[in-house]
Design an enzyme around this catalytic site. Sequence first.
Site, PDB file in Angstrom:
ATOM      1  N   SER A 352     -44.003  10.830 -10.175  1.00 20.33           N
ATOM      2  CA  SER A 352     -45.043  10.952  -9.391  1.00 20.33           C
ATOM      3  C   SER A 352     -45.367  12.206  -8.519  1.00 20.33           C
ATOM      4  O   SER A 352     -46.383  12.839  -8.428  1.00 20.33           O
ATOM      5  CB  SER A 352     -45.038   9.595  -8.477  1.00 20.33           C
ATOM      6  OG  SER A 352     -46.317   9.528  -7.754  1.00 20.33           O
ATOM      7  N   TRP A 355     -46.274  14.861 -10.821  1.00 22.87           N
ATOM      8  CA  TRP A 355     -47.951  14.855 -11.500  1.00 22.87           C
ATOM      9  C   TRP A 355     -48.856  15.039 -10.142  1.00 22.87           C
ATOM     10  O   TRP A 355     -49.766  15.769 -10.655  1.00 22.87           O
ATOM     11  CB  TRP A 355     -47.955  13.319 -11.591  1.00 22.87           C
ATOM     12  CG  TRP A 355     -49.478  12.738 -11.907  1.00 22.87           C
ATOM     13  CD1 TRP A 355     -50.019  12.955 -12.937  1.00 22.87           C
ATOM     14  CD2 TRP A 355     -50.157  12.076 -11.110  1.00 22.87           C
ATOM     15  NE1 TRP A 355     -51.454  12.383 -12.965  1.00 22.87           N
ATOM     16  CE2 TRP A 355     -51.580  11.765 -11.711  1.00 22.87           C
ATOM     17  CE3 TRP A 355     -50.173  11.535  -9.764  1.00 22.87           C
ATOM     18  CZ2 TRP A 355     -52.535  11.282 -11.093  1.00 22.87           C
ATOM     19  CZ3 TRP A 355     -51.275  10.945  -9.222  1.00 22.87           C
ATOM     20  CH2 TRP A 355     -52.294  10.655  -9.793  1.00 22.87           C
ATOM     21  N   HIS A 356     -48.176  15.156  -8.993  1.00 25.27           N
ATOM     22  CA  HIS A 356     -49.000  15.450  -7.722  1.00 25.27           C
ATOM     23  C   HIS A 356     -49.012  17.003  -7.636  1.00 25.27           C
ATOM     24  O   HIS A 356     -50.085  17.689  -7.104  1.00 25.27           O
ATOM     25  CB  HIS A 356     -48.575  14.842  -6.476  1.00 25.27           C
ATOM     26  CG  HIS A 356     -49.130  13.567  -6.183  1.00 25.27           C
ATOM     27  ND1 HIS A 356     -48.513  12.300  -6.699  1.00 25.27           N
ATOM     28  CD2 HIS A 356     -50.310  12.944  -5.583  1.00 25.27           C
ATOM     29  CE1 HIS A 356     -49.031  11.239  -6.287  1.00 25.27           C
ATOM     30  NE2 HIS A 356     -49.946  11.782  -5.542  1.00 25.27           N
ATOM     31  N   GLY A 357     -47.977  17.729  -7.996  1.00 20.72           N
ATOM     32  CA  GLY A 357     -47.820  19.075  -7.868  1.00 20.72           C
ATOM     33  C   GLY A 357     -46.674  19.670  -7.566  1.00 20.72           C
ATOM     34  O   GLY A 357     -45.648  18.701  -7.255  1.00 20.72           O
TER      35      GLY A 357
END
Length: 459
Positions: A352, A355-357
């Site tokens: 997660s 995925w966000h950065g």
Amino acid sequence: MDMESTATAIGVSVPVLRFLLCFVGTIPVGFFHRFIPGGPTGKHLYAALTGALLSYLSFGFSSNLHFFVPMLVSYGSMVLYRKRCGLITFVLAMGYLIGCHVYYMSGDAWKEGGIDATGALMVITLKVISCAINYNDGLLKDEDLRESQKKNRLIKLPSLIEYVGFCLCCGSHFAGPVYEIKDYLDWTEGTGIWAKSEKGTPSPFGATLKALLQAGFCMGLYLYLSPQYPLSKFTDPTYKEWGFLKKLSYQYMAGFTARWKYYFIWSISEASIIISGLGFSGWTNLPSPVARWERAKNVDVLGVEFAKSSVELPLVWNIQVSTWLRHYVYDRLVQKGKKAGFFQLLATQTVSAVWHGLYPGYMIFFVQSALMIAGSRAIYRWQQSVNPTLKNIFMLLNFLYTLLVLNYSCVGFMVLSLHETLTAYGSVYYIGTVIPVVLIVLGNIIKPKSAKSKARKEQ
């Protein structure tokens, strides 16, 4: 429209205004979907073309090129190598997203009030990965599949127009929610729960109006609070002079304020999916059946703000992405016949975060969230093994614990940089890190003598 003067008047940048106009435009786009002629093929074409047009108007031509890279990688892997298409798509699509995160450094733009196409690319990445994995699951035997896999697996390859329509439908790639291609196909073709029945066709208008009213309230509260609790305060000299409790309360208010922006965004996306009909999730079992619209639901505002346990947060915050992470990461890391543990939780939160950065703040926040949930589980196990009076005390402790650690942890998610994150955490003596670690250690030492197995399973 004079974009510059309008943007100045409402206090946003021109790119953000352009995005907001297109984002709100997903609602009429979703409404007209039901009237498109030409059967399922016509609806797939409409979904693909309107999604691409909204993307072009919002982000420009290059955004659509970015979106089609993971889309074509996924579809190509399904055509050429079905046996490993899920793994191939996961690695390549997530890798491409990470590359875009690094190149555009979109987190800096978001902090400064800007916007780019990376957020939409994040949603498309989840969609194409789930589609490929479900097509991969179509090769497996029933006894090797979980219930969610049986429900979502694809036996045959979707056509290219079905696939593109799924990825871009109703502009849902702007901010979610993420949904399954099996549900999209059933909805478009009028099968499954969308088939005609004696209960009639559910009306989406009441639920849509509710979502829009919620969006208006959330945006109003955010615009009121955000000037009072700027993130720049964490590195301001005056913040350092404050006492411990004042710093802790400011962290709470900063997190509380930031959440209303997400509540607004998800309420708008919920409205667009509901009014299209895709958000329908079945009927209640009451004597007079009532339509449910949970497929579009991405947040439960009161559920987040009054969560009794950290374990509840994935069930009420960014709900569809949390469901995706459970089905496509967490559950698949658990070996058959064994129980999930802290490793599966930490690995899921790491995915997660990536995925966000690749900002340190994201990484720290999601590691923190894994610790937060594990600490909450320890409290819950003790809670289930004591008498009713003490149980209520433990319930209150779990609520206060969640309130403290969530708002402490989310500072990293908001400020992103390592220096600002550690400065904010250090200013309150890392209390939101120390307490979960202590609880985890104590949970392994002080084990309840008789915990209810059912409660453990729920946790």
